[in-house]
Write an enzyme that holds these catalytic residues in place. Structure first.
Site, PDB file in Angstrom:
ATOM      1  N   ASP A   1      51.093 -19.674  -3.198  1.00  0.00           N
ATOM      2  CA  ASP A   1      52.267 -20.326  -2.586  1.00  0.00           C
ATOM      3  C   ASP A   1      53.871 -19.604  -3.041  1.00  0.00           C
ATOM      4  OD1 ASP A   1      50.370 -21.590  -0.962  1.00  0.00           O
ATOM      5  OD2 ASP A   1      50.164 -23.090  -2.372  1.00  0.00           O
TER       6      ASP A   1
ATOM      7  N   GLU B   1      39.087 -20.396  -8.174  1.00  0.00           N
ATOM      8  CA  GLU B   1      40.237 -19.215  -8.119  1.00  0.00           C
ATOM      9  C   GLU B   1      40.507 -18.918  -9.550  1.00  0.00           C
ATOM     10  OE1 GLU B   1      42.231 -19.523  -3.859  1.00  0.00           O
ATOM     11  OE2 GLU B   1      42.868 -20.890  -5.438  1.00  0.00           O
TER      12      GLU B   1
ATOM     13  N   LYS C   1      57.797 -15.573  -1.151  1.00  0.00           N
ATOM     14  CA  LYS C   1      57.179 -16.168  -2.024  1.00  0.00           C
ATOM     15  C   LYS C   1      57.409 -16.007  -3.404  1.00  0.00           C
ATOM     16  CE  LYS C   1      52.700 -17.013   0.661  1.00  0.00           C
ATOM     17  NZ  LYS C   1      51.387 -17.093   0.927  1.00  0.00           N
TER      18      LYS C   1
ATOM     19  N   ASP D   1      44.411 -12.050  -4.748  1.00  0.00           N
ATOM     20  CA  ASP D   1      44.606 -13.752  -4.417  1.00  0.00           C
ATOM     21  C   ASP D   1      45.878 -13.592  -3.654  1.00  0.00           C
ATOM     22  OD1 ASP D   1      43.829 -16.296  -3.701  1.00  0.00           O
ATOM     23  OD2 ASP D   1      43.440 -16.514  -6.020  1.00  0.00           O
TER      24      ASP D   1
ATOM     25  N   GLY E   1      42.737 -17.271   1.674  1.00  0.00           N
ATOM     26  CA  GLY E   1      44.050 -17.217   2.459  1.00  0.00           C
ATOM     27  C   GLY E   1      44.062 -16.021   3.469  1.00  0.00           C
ATOM     28  N   SER E   2      45.186 -15.825   4.379  1.00  0.00           N
ATOM     29  CA  SER E   2      45.195 -14.744   5.272  1.00  0.00           C
ATOM     30  C   SER E   2      45.464 -13.619   4.857  1.00  0.00           C
ATOM     31  CB  SER E   2      46.268 -15.254   6.282  1.00  0.00           C
ATOM     32  OG  SER E   2      47.650 -15.480   5.522  1.00  0.00           O
ATOM     33  N   THR E   3      45.912 -13.387   3.672  1.00  0.00           N
ATOM     34  CA  THR E   3      46.460 -12.079   3.518  1.00  0.00           C
ATOM     35  C   THR E   3      44.960 -11.383   2.606  1.00  0.00           C
ATOM     36  OG1 THR E   3      48.512 -12.690   2.375  1.00  0.00           O
ATOM     37  CG2 THR E   3      47.856 -10.501   2.022  1.00  0.00           C
TER      38      THR E   3
ATOM     39  N   GLY F   1      44.746 -24.828  -0.705  1.00  0.00           N
ATOM     40  CA  GLY F   1      43.375 -24.985  -0.426  1.00  0.00           C
ATOM     41  C   GLY F   1      42.489 -25.849  -1.182  1.00  0.00           C
TER      42      GLY F   1
HETATM   43  C1  5RP Z   1      46.115 -21.939  -1.740  1.00  0.00           C
HETATM   44  C2  5RP Z   1      46.772 -20.603  -1.912  1.00  0.00           C
HETATM   45  C3  5RP Z   1      46.426 -19.478  -0.994  1.00  0.00           C
HETATM   46  O1  5RP Z   1      45.910 -18.496  -1.826  1.00  0.00           O
HETATM   47  C4  5RP Z   1      47.655 -18.883  -0.406  1.00  0.00           C
HETATM   48  O2  5RP Z   1      48.386 -20.093   0.033  1.00  0.00           O
HETATM   49  C5  5RP Z   1      47.247 -17.847   0.426  1.00  0.00           C
HETATM   50  O3  5RP Z   1      48.526 -17.524   1.263  1.00  0.00           O
HETATM   51  P1  5RP Z   1      48.267 -16.527   2.539  1.00  0.00           P
HETATM   52  O4  5RP Z   1      47.542 -17.131   3.484  1.00  0.00           O
HETATM   53  O5  5RP Z   1      49.823 -16.363   2.784  1.00  0.00           O
HETATM   54  O6  5RP Z   1      48.024 -15.355   1.949  1.00  0.00           O
HETATM   55  O7  5RP Z   1      47.112 -20.176  -2.878  1.00  0.00           O
HETATM   56  O8  5RP Z   1      46.109 -22.714  -2.706  1.00  0.00           O
END
Ligand code: 5RP
Length: 224
Positions: A83, A102, A120, A80, A29-31, A96
């Site tokens: 959602d 994970e 969230k 991590d 994910g982006s964070t 994902g």
């Molecule tokens: C995918 C997830 C990702 O870790 C999540 O969507 C990442 O979120 P973001 O891009 O806002 O950090 O759970 O299944």
């Protein structure tokens, strides 16, 4: 603040949980991508285990040492995204399709810290997004039927490439299960996990120990 700025603030706050010389887990994910940048910038010396191909590539590009997950059994901390996460530390991950790996990394870690923006965080998971099941191909129809029996609606993730379905890195199909409402989240997790052929679900009911929440008025931290 824009969404990206909140994610950056959250990732920066996560740095304080990382000790020099440790092996850490990084999800997708982006964070988490922002966190990799901050780790590099800080000069902290860590080794990384990750379930995500994209995170692995980003770490390598940033000069971080990535270990083979199968060679590691314990992590001090893992970070991590998610959602959705609720006040009982239940989390739903969906997008994902890498939730099996994970969850493995989450279980290896003494602390599994979710990085989330305030949008969230909910009182009780809303299930606006599906629970994802990684399943054996032979178990597809049976799992769909069981999901319906449990009150859900199953949709196979499709792709034009691989035999009509989206496969995980381990070659398994993914079923998105939509529920309109779930009262007992832990029970649902147990019921789904006990279907023969279900490899793993994207409901995290036991793993999350901490949530770092970024909001307009700053960062807050929930700890179990
Ligand atoms: C995918 C997830 C990702 O870790 C999540 O969507 C990442 O979120 P973001 O891009 O806002 O950090 O759970 O299944």
């Amino acid at each position: 603040m824009k969404d990206d700025e909140l994610k950056q603030a959250c990732a920066k706050a996560a740095l304080t949980f990382i000790e020099d010389g440790t092996v850490i887990g990084l999800g997708g994910g982006s964070t988490v991508s922002y966190l990799i940048g901050y780790i590099k910038e800080s000069g902290i010396n860590v080794k990384v285990v990750t379930p995500s191909f994209k995170t692995r590539m980003l770490c390598l590009k940033s000069g971080l040492n990535v270990l083979h997950t199968g060679s590691v059994s314990k992590l001090a901390v893992a970070f991590d995204g998610c959602d959705e996460v609720d006040e009982d530390f239940n989390a739903l991950k969906s997008g994902g399709g890498i939730h099996t790996r994970e969850k493995l990394v989450a279980r290896m870690a003494d602390r599994y810290i979710l990085l989330a923006d305030a949008g969230k965080v909910v009182n009780h998971l809303t299930f606006q997004k599906p629970v994802v099941l990684e399943v054996l191909e032979d178990a597809l129809a049976y799992t769909e039927a069981e999901a319906v029996r449990l009150g859900g609606r199953a949709v196979l993730r499709r792709s034009e490439a691989k035999d009509g379905y989206t496969a995980t890195e381990d070659g398994n199909p993914l079923l998105d299960i939509f529920f309109s409402h779930v009262d007992n989240i832990s029970e649902l997790q147990l019921q789904l996990k006990s279907i023969p052929g279900v490899v793993e679900t994207s409901l995290f009911t036991e793993e999350v120990t901490d949530v770092l929440i970024a909001a307009e008025d700053g960062i807050s931290w929930l700890s179990k």
